[in-house]
Design a protein around this motif. Structure first.
Motif, PDB file in Angstrom:
ATOM      1  N   ARG A 100      39.831  22.642  50.699  1.00 54.30           N
ATOM      2  CA  ARG A 100      40.502  23.125  51.813  1.00 54.30           C
ATOM      3  C   ARG A 100      41.904  22.999  51.910  1.00 54.30           C
ATOM      4  N   GLU A 101      42.347  21.812  51.105  1.00 57.32           N
ATOM      5  CA  GLU A 101      43.885  21.707  50.959  1.00 57.32           C
ATOM      6  C   GLU A 101      44.397  22.576  50.292  1.00 57.32           C
ATOM      7  N   THR A 102      43.920  23.190  49.187  1.00 61.04           N
ATOM      8  CA  THR A 102      44.521  24.312  48.457  1.00 61.04           C
ATOM      9  C   THR A 102      44.593  25.537  49.250  1.00 61.04           C
ATOM     10  N   ILE A 103      43.442  25.861  50.085  1.00 59.55           N
ATOM     11  CA  ILE A 103      43.493  27.174  50.738  1.00 59.55           C
ATOM     12  C   ILE A 103      44.597  26.876  51.851  1.00 59.55           C
ATOM     13  N   THR A 104      44.740  25.865  52.588  1.00 62.84           N
ATOM     14  CA  THR A 104      45.793  25.699  53.490  1.00 62.84           C
ATOM     15  C   THR A 104      47.036  25.866  52.957  1.00 62.84           C
ATOM     16  N   THR A 105      47.253  25.336  51.903  1.00 57.82           N
ATOM     17  CA  THR A 105      48.688  25.724  51.295  1.00 57.82           C
ATOM     18  C   THR A 105      48.991  26.911  50.901  1.00 57.82           C
ATOM     19  N   ARG A 106      47.855  27.619  50.211  1.00 57.37           N
ATOM     20  CA  ARG A 106      48.082  29.015  49.534  1.00 57.37           C
ATOM     21  C   ARG A 106      48.407  29.748  50.930  1.00 57.37           C
ATOM     22  N   VAL A 107      47.911  29.620  52.028  1.00 56.29           N
ATOM     23  CA  VAL A 107      47.824  30.511  53.139  1.00 56.29           C
ATOM     24  C   VAL A 107      48.995  30.141  53.821  1.00 56.29           C
ATOM     25  N   THR A 108      49.633  29.063  54.025  1.00 54.79           N
ATOM     26  CA  THR A 108      50.991  28.601  54.314  1.00 54.79           C
ATOM     27  C   THR A 108      51.907  29.432  53.671  1.00 54.79           C
ATOM     28  N   GLU A 109      51.998  29.256  52.364  1.00 56.43           N
ATOM     29  CA  GLU A 109      52.970  29.635  51.482  1.00 56.43           C
ATOM     30  C   GLU A 109      53.049  31.122  51.623  1.00 56.43           C
ATOM     31  N   ALA A 110      51.858  31.846  51.524  1.00 53.61           N
ATOM     32  CA  ALA A 110      51.877  33.260  51.526  1.00 53.61           C
ATOM     33  C   ALA A 110      52.443  33.865  52.849  1.00 53.61           C
ATOM     34  N   VAL A 111      51.701  33.406  54.006  1.00 53.14           N
ATOM     35  CA  VAL A 111      52.459  33.785  55.246  1.00 53.14           C
ATOM     36  C   VAL A 111      53.940  33.497  55.714  1.00 53.14           C
ATOM     37  N   ALA A 112      54.303  32.054  55.184  1.00 49.55           N
ATOM     38  CA  ALA A 112      55.723  31.877  55.251  1.00 49.55           C
ATOM     39  C   ALA A 112      56.822  32.812  54.751  1.00 49.55           C
ATOM     40  N   ALA A 113      56.221  33.426  53.713  1.00 49.13           N
ATOM     41  CA  ALA A 113      57.212  34.435  52.994  1.00 49.13           C
ATOM     42  C   ALA A 113      57.323  35.718  53.543  1.00 49.13           C
ATOM     43  N   VAL A 114      56.451  35.849  54.677  1.00 45.97           N
ATOM     44  CA  VAL A 114      56.744  37.298  55.279  1.00 45.97           C
ATOM     45  C   VAL A 114      57.818  37.216  56.224  1.00 45.97           C
ATOM     46  N   PRO A 115      58.878  38.524  55.937  1.00 41.42           N
ATOM     47  CA  PRO A 115      60.150  38.326  56.751  1.00 41.42           C
ATOM     48  C   PRO A 115      59.950  38.206  58.203  1.00 41.42           C
ATOM     49  N   GLY A 116      60.563  37.266  58.918  1.00 41.15           N
ATOM     50  CA  GLY A 116      60.695  37.303  60.318  1.00 41.15           C
ATOM     51  C   GLY A 116      59.698  36.086  60.979  1.00 41.15           C
ATOM     52  N   VAL A 117      58.739  35.684  59.862  1.00 44.23           N
ATOM     53  CA  VAL A 117      57.723  34.461  60.102  1.00 44.23           C
ATOM     54  C   VAL A 117      58.575  33.260  60.400  1.00 44.23           C
ATOM     55  N   THR A 118      58.517  32.510  61.448  1.00 44.21           N
ATOM     56  CA  THR A 118      59.215  30.985  61.747  1.00 44.21           C
ATOM     57  C   THR A 118      58.565  30.176  61.274  1.00 44.21           C
ATOM     58  N   ALA A 119      57.104  29.964  61.502  1.00 42.45           N
ATOM     59  CA  ALA A 119      56.298  28.796  61.452  1.00 42.45           C
ATOM     60  C   ALA A 119      54.804  29.330  60.985  1.00 42.45           C
ATOM     61  N   VAL A 120      54.123  28.599  60.451  1.00 47.66           N
ATOM     62  CA  VAL A 120      52.729  28.877  59.931  1.00 47.66           C
ATOM     63  C   VAL A 120      51.869  27.784  60.543  1.00 47.66           C
ATOM     64  N   GLU A 121      50.784  28.131  61.130  1.00 47.87           N
ATOM     65  CA  GLU A 121      49.666  27.269  61.395  1.00 47.87           C
ATOM     66  C   GLU A 121      48.381  27.459  60.746  1.00 47.87           C
ATOM     67  N   VAL A 122      47.877  26.803  60.201  1.00 44.30           N
ATOM     68  CA  VAL A 122      46.399  27.171  59.565  1.00 44.30           C
ATOM     69  C   VAL A 122      45.403  26.324  60.387  1.00 44.30           C
ATOM     70  N   GLU A 123      44.277  27.097  60.828  1.00 44.93           N
ATOM     71  CA  GLU A 123      43.221  26.507  61.488  1.00 44.93           C
ATOM     72  C   GLU A 123      42.137  26.716  60.601  1.00 44.93           C
ATOM     73  N   LEU A 124      41.298  25.694  60.355  1.00 46.86           N
ATOM     74  CA  LEU A 124      40.112  25.971  59.515  1.00 46.86           C
ATOM     75  C   LEU A 124      38.810  25.950  60.345  1.00 46.86           C
ATOM     76  N   ASP A 125      38.018  26.705  60.106  1.00 53.83           N
ATOM     77  CA  ASP A 125      36.496  26.804  60.804  1.00 53.83           C
ATOM     78  C   ASP A 125      35.643  27.066  59.603  1.00 53.83           C
ATOM     79  N   VAL A 126      34.457  26.832  59.885  1.00 48.22           N
ATOM     80  CA  VAL A 126      33.504  26.950  59.005  1.00 48.22           C
ATOM     81  C   VAL A 126      32.265  28.109  59.027  1.00 48.22           C
TER      82      VAL A 126
END
Ligand code: ADP
Ligand code: MG
Length: 386
Positions: free
Chosen positions: A63-89
């Motif tokens: 879960r940590e790895t996925i959260t980190t990877r998603v945050t990093e990838a989305v944060a790199a999109v131009p215009g994105v100011t913050a990223v929040e990852v919510e986990l579900d099952v």
């Protein structure tokens, strides 16, 4: 779900999803967008993005790895100011869909390596008796091939010995996604062993039909992905499991490990008989424990005699009517044993030691025989290869 027109602060739903498509699930190794793991994407006016991700199982160790990877990838999109990852099952239904997807829609119980046109080379490592270094050879060949960039897996089919995980330093346990098993890996080698399914490594006293079923499950229910090479560490002798391998993976090629001293004729005869019965190819013989470099002089000490590997190869050549070569001779080396004990195979810990070099040379010969994967696909082939 996707709102194609959503644009805020110059961030589009499309650009966020494109970024998410670069994120692979660490275990399944496919983009999370392809395997139904992206639940939703919300983009706020100020460019803050909220991504909801489905985990395959609630206690997902990744879960940590996925959260980190998603945050990093989305944060790199131009215009994105913050990223929040919510986990579900995922629900059971979603997991079922995923497992069907991973199988490429194939029916259950199909063994990908046995299908015509498979690109995976399967080597069944066999010996006449235990203690000749079969598992040591198997893990070293696997680690050396993985270091050469091949996709490699080992099935520890030595139900009674199951020493492969320790020798490769595999610490993780398989995780289960519906009825698919995700194998742990170490040194780039995916590993499944019966030892992973028995509490406290209890000795397993299983009869033939159970062994057959266990092997079938290892081959069919484990998500191996694309493999260049699959090595099977068989129990010593030519018991039920050798026949099972022949039935389950008829294209498996047999690799014989022997010591110089072995009752060579006997090993050869048995392996040859099985191979003839099952129409399997014997790819070659590896002579292990062939001499020990003298610690005080430059001589080799032939602890277990000489020539056993060649004798076995010659006898097999006669009995199967095709040339069976000696692929290599591995000297006795303390570092090989130590590597097995501490989980770093000698081909990695001391690649230029005599044993390490000899094993790497054999790995080069066997790995080099693999065919190219480009443009072709297996039943379980992920769409993206890297
Ligand atoms: N070439 C070698 N030099 C030193 N020790 C070795 C060598 N090959 C195997 N061994 C050691 O011999 C023992 C038996 O080897 P193993 O691979 O478990 O055999 P098998 O799988 O055939 O039962 C292990 O302790 C291993 O570390
Ligand atoms: Mg063994």
């Amino acid at each position: 779900m996707a709102n194609e027109t959503e644009v805020a602060a110059g961030v589009t739903d499309e650009s966020v999803r494109a970024a998410l498509a670069t994120v692979n699930d660490p275990e399944i190794n496919r983009p999370i967008t392809e395997i139904g793991m992206v639940k939703s994407v919300e983009i706020a006016e100020d460019g803050a993005v909220r991504v909801a991700v489905y985990l395959t199982v609630s206690g997902c160790p990744m879960r940590e790895t996925i959260t980190t990877r998603v945050t990093e990838a989305v944060a790199a999109v131009p215009g994105v100011t913050a990223v929040e990852v919510e986990l579900d099952v995922m629900s059971d239904e979603q997991r079922k869909e995923l497992s069907t997807l991973l199988r490429g829609g194939a029916p259950e119980r199909e063994i990908p390596f046995a299908k015509p046109g498979t690109l995976t080379r399967v080597y069944a490592v066999a010996s006449g008796k235990g203690g000749v270094g079969k598992s040591s050879v198997t893990v070293n060949l696997a680690a050396a091939m993985a270091a050469d960039g091949l996709k490699v897996a080992v099935v520890d089919a030595d139900i009674y010995g199951h020493s492969v995980p320790r020798m490769l330093g595999v610490e993780g346990r398989p995780t289960q996604v519906q009825d698919m098993i995700m194998p742990p890996s170490s040194h780039g080698v995916k590993v499944i062993s019966i030892g992973m399914f028995t509490p406290g490594n209890a000795p397993v006293v299983w009869r033939g039909p159970m062994l057959h079923r266990a092997l079938q499950q290892f081959l069919a229910d484990v998500y191996w992905g694309d493999l260049d090479v699959l090595l099977l560490d068989l129990p010593p002798g030519t018991g039920d499991i050798a026949i099972s391998v022949a039935q389950l993976v008829p294209n498996a090629e047999i690799l014989i490990v022997t010591t110089p001293q072995m009752a060579a004729a006997e090993v050869a005869e048995r392996a040859g008989t099985i191979a003839l019965q099952t129409h399997q190819k014997i790819v070659g013989v590896i002579e292990n424990m062939s001499g020990m470099p003298c610690p005080h002089c430059d001589e080799m000490i032939d602890v277990f005699g000489t020539g056993g590997g060649q004798t076995v190869a010659d006898a097999l050549t006669r009995s199967v009517g095709a040339t069976v070569p000696v692929l290599g001779s591995i000297p006795i080396d303390v570092r090989l044993r130590e590597g097995g004990d501490d989980g770093t195979p000698v081909v990695l810990a001391a690649p230029d030691s005599p044993a390490g070099a000899a094993l790497r040379s054999v790995a080069g010969k066997l790995g080099g025989r693999q065919r190219g994967l480009s443009g072709l696909s297996l039943g379980l082939t992920p769409k993206n290869k890297f």
